[in-house]
Design a protein around this motif. Structure first.
Motif, PDB file in Angstrom:
ATOM      1  N   HIS A 127       0.839  -1.200   0.000  1.00  0.00           N
ATOM      2  CA  HIS A 127       0.000   0.000   0.000  1.00  0.00           C
ATOM      3  C   HIS A 127       0.875   1.252   0.000  1.00  0.00           C
ATOM      4  N   GLY A 128       0.548   2.204  -0.872  1.00  0.00           N
ATOM      5  CA  GLY A 128       1.261   3.464  -0.911  1.00  0.00           C
ATOM      6  C   GLY A 128       2.642   3.403  -1.529  1.00  0.00           C
ATOM      7  N   SER A 129       2.912   2.381  -2.339  1.00  0.00           N
ATOM      8  CA  SER A 129       4.221   2.284  -2.988  1.00  0.00           C
ATOM      9  C   SER A 129       4.424   3.434  -3.964  1.00  0.00           C
ATOM     10  N   LEU A 130       5.659   3.914  -4.037  1.00  0.00           N
ATOM     11  CA  LEU A 130       5.985   5.039  -4.923  1.00  0.00           C
ATOM     12  C   LEU A 130       6.372   4.586  -6.317  1.00  0.00           C
ATOM     13  N   GLY A 131       6.791   3.335  -6.473  1.00  0.00           N
ATOM     14  CA  GLY A 131       7.199   2.835  -7.776  1.00  0.00           C
ATOM     15  C   GLY A 131       7.887   1.499  -7.650  1.00  0.00           C
ATOM     16  N   LEU A 132       8.339   0.969  -8.788  1.00  0.00           N
ATOM     17  CA  LEU A 132       8.971  -0.342  -8.827  1.00  0.00           C
ATOM     18  C   LEU A 132      10.331  -0.275  -9.511  1.00  0.00           C
ATOM     19  N   PHE A 133      11.282  -0.995  -8.944  1.00  0.00           N
ATOM     20  CA  PHE A 133      12.502  -1.384  -9.629  1.00  0.00           C
ATOM     21  C   PHE A 133      12.361  -2.867  -9.933  1.00  0.00           C
ATOM     22  N   THR A 134      12.804  -3.300 -11.115  1.00  0.00           N
ATOM     23  CA  THR A 134      12.631  -4.697 -11.477  1.00  0.00           C
ATOM     24  C   THR A 134      13.779  -5.225 -12.311  1.00  0.00           C
ATOM     25  N   ASP A 135      14.070  -6.487 -12.114  1.00  0.00           N
ATOM     26  CA  ASP A 135      14.957  -7.225 -13.003  1.00  0.00           C
ATOM     27  C   ASP A 135      14.203  -7.458 -14.314  1.00  0.00           C
ATOM     28  N   ILE A 136      14.905  -7.982 -15.327  1.00  0.00           N
ATOM     29  CA  ILE A 136      14.241  -8.267 -16.608  1.00  0.00           C
ATOM     30  C   ILE A 136      14.160  -9.766 -16.881  1.00  0.00           C
ATOM     31  N   ASP A 137      15.305 -10.427 -17.079  1.00  0.00           N
ATOM     32  CA  ASP A 137      15.284 -11.832 -17.493  1.00  0.00           C
ATOM     33  C   ASP A 137      14.628 -12.715 -16.454  1.00  0.00           C
ATOM     34  N   ASP A 138      13.640 -13.479 -16.884  1.00  0.00           N
ATOM     35  CA  ASP A 138      12.895 -14.415 -16.045  1.00  0.00           C
ATOM     36  C   ASP A 138      12.121 -13.729 -14.926  1.00  0.00           C
ATOM     37  N   THR A 139      12.029 -12.389 -14.999  1.00  0.00           N
ATOM     38  CA  THR A 139      11.125 -11.630 -14.145  1.00  0.00           C
ATOM     39  C   THR A 139      10.044 -10.987 -15.017  1.00  0.00           C
TER      40      THR A 139
END
Length: 274
Positions: free
Chosen positions: A24-36
């Motif tokens: 709740h209330g997250s400001l954004g996402l950082f994410t991996d790419i391969d297999d994510t």
């Protein structure tokens, strides 16, 4: 953070109920790419739909990957991302009109000096580890080297660890992703890249608000991020690396790859509170 396999089953049973409330209330996402975000090297349809939904909801998404700069360049325009960091923090692609601005973590003179050491390290790995081959995307790499262990070639755990050891002996930082062993010279990491991008894109420091950013990953090279982000999530295929993990994410999704990322996206959007 899960640091014992017994706790993993508890988190798996609770993930669907816990993630929406916790994000709740997250400001954004950082994410991996391969297999994510991807499956078999291509964007997984559930992830593609989730990225579009996050963009429509105004949620920033920044991808940080071990893939090379050349591989990432055509994707920034095709995927709704606020930025894409390549080569484990070595280079960044930032949208700029219809194209992208390329920025590096190291100055040009340093990259030139490092290039010769990287070539020598790669040659030693290929010479001393039977079966080792450079990743097929190596031509697009600027600040690192990559040895394939699961994308097109297959190395067993002993071979993978031999590659890591040789890279480290050559003075490289070495990490193992779901498909490659990456090696580079310098102190940059996925975590330093996250700090860099928040400052570069929004003029803010990550440290005061890291508790409200989500990180999503799938492999052993995401452990630094799992430990740094309170809102850390592993897609279900992370369990493949259970024997090698020393730092677990806070939650694990029920779905693998893009389906798991979509679970996180839905939870973040549901928790916006707008």
């Amino acid at each position: 953070m899960i640091d014992r396999p017994a706790e993993l089953s508890i988190i798996l049973s609770q993930a669907v109920d816990l993630v929406p409330a916790a994000l709740h209330g997250s400001l954004g996402l950082f994410t991996d790419i391969d297999d994510t975000l991807t499956a078999e090297g291509r964007i997984d349809p559930p992830a593609a739909a989730a990225l579009a939904e996050l963009r429509a909801a105004g949620v920033p998404v920044i991808a940080i990957t071990g893939r090379p700069l050349g591989w990432c360049l055509p994707l920034l325009g095709a995927w709704p991302l606020d930025a894409m960091v390549a080569e484990n923090g070595g280079a960044a692609l930032i949208p700029d009109g219809d194209g992208a601005r390329i920025e590096f973590a190291q100055p040009a003179a340093e990259r030139v000096r490092n290039a010769e050491r990287l070539r020598a390290a790669a040659a030693r790995v290929l010479r001393e580890v039977p079966g080792a081959t450079l990743a097929r995307d190596s031509d697009g790499r600027v600040t690192d080297i990559a040895v394939d262990h699961s994308e097109f070639a297959r190395l067993d755990e002993a071979q993978i660890q031999a590659v890591v050891r040789l890279m480290q002996e050559e003075g490289l930082t070495a990490t193992v992703s779901s498909i490659h062993v990456n090696g580079w010279i310098g102190t940059h990491t996925k975590l330093s890249a996250a700090h860099w991008m928040l400052r570069r894109l929004y003029g803010r420091e990550l440290a005061p608000e890291i508790g409200r950013w989500v990180y999503v990953g799938d492999s052993t090279n995401d452990q630094l991020m799992f430990g740094a982000f309170e809102r850390s999530v592993g897609v279900a295929n992370l369990r493949r690396f259970a024997a090698q993990l020393h730092t677990w994410p806070r939650w694990i999704t029920r779905g693998e790859r893009g389906a798991g990322f979509a679970e996180v996206a839905r939870a973040v959007i549901a928790g916006l509170g707008r």
